[in-house]
Design a protein around this motif. Structure first.
Motif, PDB file in Angstrom:
ATOM      1  N   GLY A   1       0.854  -1.187   0.000  1.00  0.00           N
ATOM      2  CA  GLY A   1       0.000   0.000   0.000  1.00  0.00           C
ATOM      3  C   GLY A   1       0.887   1.233   0.000  1.00  0.00           C
ATOM      4  O   GLY A   1       2.073   1.156   0.318  1.00  0.00           O
ATOM      5  N   THR A   2       0.312   2.360  -0.372  1.00  0.00           N
ATOM      6  CA  THR A   2       1.090   3.597  -0.420  1.00  0.00           C
ATOM      7  C   THR A   2       1.278   4.121   1.002  1.00  0.00           C
ATOM      8  O   THR A   2       0.287   4.304   1.720  1.00  0.00           O
ATOM      9  CB  THR A   2       0.352   4.655  -1.258  1.00  0.00           C
ATOM     10  OG1 THR A   2       0.045   4.073  -2.513  1.00  0.00           O
ATOM     11  CG2 THR A   2       1.187   5.906  -1.452  1.00  0.00           C
ATOM     12  N   PRO A   3       2.515   4.332   1.410  1.00  0.00           N
ATOM     13  CA  PRO A   3       2.723   4.820   2.773  1.00  0.00           C
ATOM     14  C   PRO A   3       2.447   6.323   2.862  1.00  0.00           C
ATOM     15  O   PRO A   3       3.362   7.134   2.828  1.00  0.00           O
ATOM     16  CB  PRO A   3       4.196   4.476   3.051  1.00  0.00           C
ATOM     17  CG  PRO A   3       4.830   4.412   1.715  1.00  0.00           C
ATOM     18  CD  PRO A   3       3.774   4.064   0.717  1.00  0.00           C
ATOM     19  N   ARG A   4       1.179   6.656   2.950  1.00  0.00           N
ATOM     20  CA  ARG A   4       0.799   8.077   2.964  1.00  0.00           C
ATOM     21  C   ARG A   4      -0.415   8.231   3.864  1.00  0.00           C
ATOM     22  O   ARG A   4      -1.252   7.313   3.951  1.00  0.00           O
ATOM     23  CB  ARG A   4       0.456   8.511   1.536  1.00  0.00           C
ATOM     24  CG  ARG A   4       0.149   9.993   1.428  1.00  0.00           C
ATOM     25  CD  ARG A   4      -0.399  10.345   0.072  1.00  0.00           C
ATOM     26  NE  ARG A   4       0.550  10.137  -0.990  1.00  0.00           N
ATOM     27  CZ  ARG A   4       0.237   9.751  -2.218  1.00  0.00           C
ATOM     28  NH1 ARG A   4      -1.019   9.510  -2.529  1.00  0.00           N
ATOM     29  NH2 ARG A   4       1.163   9.609  -3.131  1.00  0.00           N
ATOM     30  N   VAL A   5      -0.492   9.364   4.518  1.00  0.00           N
ATOM     31  CA  VAL A   5      -1.626   9.662   5.402  1.00  0.00           C
ATOM     32  C   VAL A   5      -2.924   9.449   4.627  1.00  0.00           C
ATOM     33  O   VAL A   5      -3.046   9.908   3.484  1.00  0.00           O
ATOM     34  CB  VAL A   5      -1.531  11.122   5.918  1.00  0.00           C
ATOM     35  CG1 VAL A   5      -2.795  11.508   6.682  1.00  0.00           C
ATOM     36  CG2 VAL A   5      -0.289  11.299   6.771  1.00  0.00           C
ATOM     37  N   GLY A   6      -3.845   8.702   5.224  1.00  0.00           N
ATOM     38  CA  GLY A   6      -5.147   8.498   4.606  1.00  0.00           C
ATOM     39  C   GLY A   6      -5.236   7.263   3.722  1.00  0.00           C
ATOM     40  O   GLY A   6      -6.324   6.880   3.307  1.00  0.00           O
ATOM     41  N   GLU A   7      -4.101   6.633   3.410  1.00  0.00           N
ATOM     42  CA  GLU A   7      -4.150   5.438   2.556  1.00  0.00           C
ATOM     43  C   GLU A   7      -3.942   4.198   3.425  1.00  0.00           C
ATOM     44  O   GLU A   7      -3.321   4.260   4.481  1.00  0.00           O
ATOM     45  CB  GLU A   7      -3.033   5.488   1.504  1.00  0.00           C
ATOM     46  CG  GLU A   7      -2.983   6.803   0.772  1.00  0.00           C
ATOM     47  CD  GLU A   7      -3.273   6.650  -0.706  1.00  0.00           C
ATOM     48  OE1 GLU A   7      -3.553   5.522  -1.133  1.00  0.00           O
ATOM     49  OE2 GLU A   7      -3.211   7.674  -1.397  1.00  0.00           O
ATOM     50  N   THR A   8      -4.449   3.047   2.958  1.00  0.00           N
ATOM     51  CA  THR A   8      -4.402   1.834   3.779  1.00  0.00           C
ATOM     52  C   THR A   8      -3.082   1.099   3.578  1.00  0.00           C
ATOM     53  O   THR A   8      -2.688   0.819   2.448  1.00  0.00           O
ATOM     54  CB  THR A   8      -5.569   0.904   3.405  1.00  0.00           C
ATOM     55  OG1 THR A   8      -6.776   1.636   3.597  1.00  0.00           O
ATOM     56  CG2 THR A   8      -5.580  -0.337   4.282  1.00  0.00           C
ATOM     57  N   LEU A   9      -2.420   0.800   4.686  1.00  0.00           N
ATOM     58  CA  LEU A   9      -1.238  -0.068   4.662  1.00  0.00           C
ATOM     59  C   LEU A   9      -1.699  -1.463   5.050  1.00  0.00           C
ATOM     60  O   LEU A   9      -2.434  -1.632   6.024  1.00  0.00           O
ATOM     61  CB  LEU A   9      -0.207   0.409   5.692  1.00  0.00           C
ATOM     62  CG  LEU A   9       0.639   1.615   5.327  1.00  0.00           C
ATOM     63  CD1 LEU A   9       1.539   1.974   6.515  1.00  0.00           C
ATOM     64  CD2 LEU A   9       1.490   1.308   4.101  1.00  0.00           C
ATOM     65  N   THR A  10      -1.253  -2.463   4.287  1.00  0.00           N
ATOM     66  CA  THR A  10      -1.634  -3.846   4.601  1.00  0.00           C
ATOM     67  C   THR A  10      -0.395  -4.631   4.981  1.00  0.00           C
ATOM     68  O   THR A  10       0.637  -4.549   4.316  1.00  0.00           O
ATOM     69  CB  THR A  10      -2.324  -4.497   3.388  1.00  0.00           C
ATOM     70  OG1 THR A  10      -3.461  -3.696   3.056  1.00  0.00           O
ATOM     71  CG2 THR A  10      -2.775  -5.914   3.707  1.00  0.00           C
ATOM     72  N   CYS A  11      -0.521  -5.382   6.055  1.00  0.00           N
ATOM     73  CA  CYS A  11       0.584  -6.176   6.566  1.00  0.00           C
ATOM     74  C   CYS A  11       0.385  -7.628   6.106  1.00  0.00           C
ATOM     75  O   CYS A  11      -0.628  -8.240   6.414  1.00  0.00           O
ATOM     76  CB  CYS A  11       0.571  -6.093   8.086  1.00  0.00           C
ATOM     77  SG  CYS A  11       1.990  -6.827   8.863  1.00  0.00           S
ATOM     78  N   ASN A  12       1.358  -8.127   5.321  1.00  0.00           N
ATOM     79  CA  ASN A  12       1.288  -9.507   4.833  1.00  0.00           C
ATOM     80  C   ASN A  12       2.223 -10.342   5.689  1.00  0.00           C
ATOM     81  O   ASN A  12       3.387  -9.976   5.853  1.00  0.00           O
ATOM     82  CB  ASN A  12       1.714  -9.550   3.369  1.00  0.00           C
ATOM     83  CG  ASN A  12       1.038  -8.446   2.574  1.00  0.00           C
ATOM     84  OD1 ASN A  12      -0.138  -8.523   2.285  1.00  0.00           O
ATOM     85  ND2 ASN A  12       1.778  -7.372   2.297  1.00  0.00           N
ATOM     86  N   PRO A  13       1.736 -11.470   6.226  1.00  0.00           N
ATOM     87  CA  PRO A  13       2.538 -12.157   7.243  1.00  0.00           C
ATOM     88  C   PRO A  13       3.807 -12.829   6.730  1.00  0.00           C
ATOM     89  O   PRO A  13       4.675 -13.171   7.517  1.00  0.00           O
ATOM     90  CB  PRO A  13       1.573 -13.197   7.816  1.00  0.00           C
ATOM     91  CG  PRO A  13       0.521 -13.364   6.787  1.00  0.00           C
ATOM     92  CD  PRO A  13       0.408 -12.056   6.060  1.00  0.00           C
ATOM     93  N   GLY A  14       3.950 -13.017   5.406  1.00  0.00           N
ATOM     94  CA  GLY A  14       5.142 -13.712   4.913  1.00  0.00           C
ATOM     95  C   GLY A  14       4.936 -15.217   4.958  1.00  0.00           C
ATOM     96  O   GLY A  14       3.807 -15.695   5.020  1.00  0.00           O
ATOM     97  N   THR A  15       6.028 -15.964   4.929  1.00  0.00           N
ATOM     98  CA  THR A  15       5.936 -17.428   4.907  1.00  0.00           C
ATOM     99  C   THR A  15       6.445 -17.980   6.227  1.00  0.00           C
ATOM    100  O   THR A  15       7.502 -17.567   6.712  1.00  0.00           O
ATOM    101  CB  THR A  15       6.788 -17.992   3.749  1.00  0.00           C
ATOM    102  OG1 THR A  15       6.450 -17.296   2.564  1.00  0.00           O
ATOM    103  CG2 THR A  15       6.554 -19.480   3.559  1.00  0.00           C
TER     104      THR A  15
END
Ligand code: ARG
Length: 541
Positions: free
Chosen positions: A310-324
Motif C-alpha cells: 500500500g502507499t505509505p501516505r496519510v489516509g491510505e491503507t497499509l496492509t501487513c502480509n505475514p510472509g511465509t
C-alpha cells in the motif's frame, strides 16, 4: 563406513560421460573441501563408536573405533543412517555394539589416545525396516535411543528437523547447506576402479555444499532406482571438491532457516567423493520427520519476512502480509512507530490507515505467529509515511494577471542539501582506521541545510539500532540491547536560506548511548504548508 562404494558408484554413473580423470589426480583436501570446525559450531554432531561387546570384529584394537556420524534430535535420540547399522557384511549391529560419542571435536583411537567428549550407551535401535543391506540405499534412516540422556551444553545440542514449508525453499538448485563429519578427506572420481583411497582424520570438519534439485540428481543417479522424494542431493556441480565421503555417513546435512540450524539430510552415499558429476546423496529428513522424531510436531519459524503493501501516505491503507512461516501459525498484527508508540493492535486488523500525526514518521508492522510450538514475532522493514497530498493547485490562468495583493501561500517549504558533520571524534591517533569505542568522545554534530522559505523546523532524533557494526567507524563495538526510541525533539523558527543547527552529543545531561541514529527535519511555513521531511543518519561509537 568401511564399505566400498566403487561398485555402486560406477553403476549409477553409467551414461554420464567421463570427460577427464579429474578428482583422481587432485590433491587430498580436507573432508573433500571445507575445513576443521569445533564441535561447538555443530553441537548436534555425534560420532558412532563400535564397542567390542558381541561384535564380530572381535579385536581389542577396534574398541572405541569410530564408524559413522549422527545427529542429536533430543536428549535421548540420535538420527543416523540405516546402512551404518551394517558395520560388517551381513551383520546388523545390536545396541550393545554401539556407543554414541557426544561433545567431541577430536576423536581418539579408543586405546592410547582418549576421545574428547562423552560416550553414551545405546538402549535400542529403530532402523527403517524398508532398508535393504546391500541394496540401493533407499530408506537410509535409523534412530538410536540412548540409555542415558545427553547433558546439553555448548558442545551438545539437539537440532531441529526441517518442515515441509522449508523443503520448498531449500530444495531448489544452489541453496547452501553444510555437511560435517570425521569422514575421509581424499576425493576420488565416481568411476574409480578398485578400493577407493580413504583416510581416518581425527578432527571434525565441515564443508558448504550446494543443494542439487531432485530432477537433476535423479537423472544422474537414474540407474540406482531411488525414489527421490526420500533423497536430497548436494555438492559442487561445477568444480567438485565439496562433498561428504566414507565415514561421514549418518551425519548431518544442515541449512539455516530463520537463523536456526535445521537438519535436512542424513549422509547416505555418493558416486566417488567430491566428483562434480556425482553430488552426495542424503536421506531426506522431511520425508520421514515423524519417524525420525516421534514428537517432531510443528515448528515456529518465519521463512519469508512479513511485508507492508500500500502507499505509505496519510489516509491510505497499509496492509501487513505475514510472509511465509512453518506449520501454519495464526497471526496477530501490531502497527507501531519506529522509536516507540503502538499505532494499532496487538491483535488488531492487518491494516492501518496513517493519520496526520504519522506524517514523516517510520512505521512497521509486527507479526506474531502462534502455533503449538510457541510464538515468534517478526517485524517488517519500516516505511516512511508521507503527508496527506496537498489540495490540487488550480491550473495556471494563461492571461497575465495584473499585480494584485498576494493570495494565500500554497507552496510548501523545501528543505535541501541536508548534511551533518560527524557526531563522534576519535581522541586517539594510531595506525588503526578505527577508534576503539572507549577512545571516542561524544561531541555534538552540526546539521546544515537550506530552507526555501522561512519556516518552523522540528528536529527529531531517533535511535534506530543499538548495535554498531564493523562497517561503522567504531570497529566492532556493541552495546546492550535497549529500546530504540526518540531521544530528542526540538522546534525552531528559522529564516529562508542556509541554516545550521547544532545537535548535542548529550541528552538530558548524559552522552548519547552507542548506536545508529536518524535526525529528521520537518518544516512548516506560516500558512501551515508542510515540507517533505528529510532525514540524515549518524553513528555514535
Ligand atoms: N556411504 C558412505 C559412508 O558410509 C558415505 C558416502 C558419502 N559419499 C559421498 N560422496 N557423499 O560413510
Amino acid at each position: 563406513m568401511r564399505k566400498s562404494w566403487a561398485g555402486i558408484a560406477a553403476a549409477v554413473l553409467l551414461g554420464v560421460t567421463a570427460t577427464s580423470a579429474t578428482a583422481a589426480e587432485q590433491q587430498p583436501q580436507r573432508i573433500i573441501g571445507g575445513g576443521p570446525i569445533q564441535i561447538t559450531q555443530a553441537p548436534w554432531q555425534v560420532g558412532l563408536l563400535l564397542t567390542d561387546a558381541n561384535f564380530t570384529f572381535r579385536d581389542s584394537s577396534i574398541r572405541g573405533r569410530f564408524f559413522c556420524g549422527g545427529s542429536i534430535v533430543d536428549a535421548t535420540h540420535i538420527v543416523t543412517a540405516a546402512h551404518c547399522m551394517f558395520p560388517a557384511e551381513g551383520y546388523e549391529a545390536q545396541p550393545e555394539d554401539i556407543e554414541v560419542l557426544v561433545g567431541a571435536t577430536r576423536l581418539g583411537n579408543g586405546l592410547t589416545v582418549p576421545d574428547e567428549g562423552t560416550r553414551i550407551p545405546v538402549a535400542s535401535i529403530q532402523r527403517d525396516q524398508r532398508f535393504v543391506d546391500g541394496g540401493n540405499y533407499a530408506h537410509d534412516y535409523t534412530v538410536l535411543t540412548l540409555a542415558q540422556p545427553i547433558q546439553f551444553s555448548d558442545r551438545a545440542q539437539p537440532i531441529q528437523l526441517a518442515t515441509p514449508e522449508e523443503q520448498v525453499l531449500y530444495r531448489t538448485n544452489g541453496q547452501s547447506a553444510f555437511v560435517s563429519g570425521w569422514g575421509s578427506t581424499i576425493p576420488y572420481p565416481a568411476d574409480f576402479q578398485g578400493d577407493p583411497p580413504s583416510d581416518r582424520p581425527t578432527d571434525l570438519k565441515q564443508v558448504g555444499v550446494d543443494i542439487v534439485d531432485d530432477a537433476t540428481c535423479s537423472s544422474i543417479y537414474s540407474s540406482a532406482g531411488l525414489d527421490f522424494t526420500e533423497e536430497v542431493c548436494a555438492g559442487d556441480r561445477v568444480n567438485g571438491g565439496r562433498d561428504a565421503c566414507q565415514g561421514d555417513s549418518g551425519g548431518p546435512l544442515v541449512t539455516l532457516s530463520d537463523n536456526v540450524p535445521i537438519l535436512i539430510g542424513i549422509v547416505s552415499f555418493g558416486g566417488g567423493c567430491g566428483d562434480a558429476r556425482a553430488p552426495g546423496v542424503y536421506a531426506e529428513v522431511v520425508a520421514q520427520r515423524a519417524f525420525l522424531k516421534a514428537d517432531a510436531g510443528p515448528a515456529i519459524r518465519n521463512i519469508a519476512r512479513p511485508t507492508l503493501t500500500g502507499t505509505p501516505r496519510v489516509g491510505e491503507t497499509l496492509t501487513c502480509n505475514p510472509g511465509t512461516w512453518t506449520s501454519a501459525p495464526t497471526f496477530t498484527y501490531r502497527f507501531a512507530r519506529v522509536g516507540g508508540g503502538t499505532l494499532s493492535g496487538p491483535g488488531g486488523a492487518p491494516t492501518y490507515v496513517p493519520v496526520d500525526a504519522d506524517a514523516g514518521t517510520q512505521v512497521i508492522c509486527e507479526v506474531a505467529g502462534t502455533n503449538a510450538a510457541g510464538t515468534r514475532t517478526v517485524q517488517t522493514t519500516a516505511v516512511t509515511i508521507a503527508a496527506r497530498p496537498q489540495a490540487p493547485t488550480p491550473p495556471p490562468t494563461p492571461t497575465p494577471q495584473p499585480p494584485s495583493t498576494p493570495g494565500p501561500d500554497r507552496a510548501a517549504p523545501r528543505i535541501t542539501s541536508l548534511t551533518m558533520t560527524s557526531i563522534f571524534r576519535p581522541t586517539t591517533t594510531g595506525s588503526s582506521p578505527f577508534a576503539t569505542a572507549s577512545a571516542v568522545t561524544r561531541r555534538g554534530g552540526r546539521l546544515s541545510f537550506r530552507l526555501s522559505e522561512a519556516a518552523r523546523v522540528q528536529l527529531t532524533i531517533t535511535r534506530l539500532a543499538n548495535a554498531v557494526g564493523p562497517k561503522s567507524r567504531c570497529g566492532f563495538a556493541r552495546t546492550k540491547a535497549s529500546d530504540l526510541k526518540r531521544v530528542a525533539l526540538q522546534t525552531r523558527s528559522l529564516a529562508a536560506g542556509r541554516n545550521t543547527l547544532t545537535v548535542s552529543g548529550r541528552v538530558n545531561g548524559r552522552p548519547l548511548p552507542r548506536g545508529r541514529y536518524a535526525v529528521r527535519l520537518h518544516a512548516r511555513d506560516a500558512a501551515g504548508n508542510l515540507a517533505s521531511p528529510r532525514t540524515v543518519t549518524f553513528t555514535v561509537c
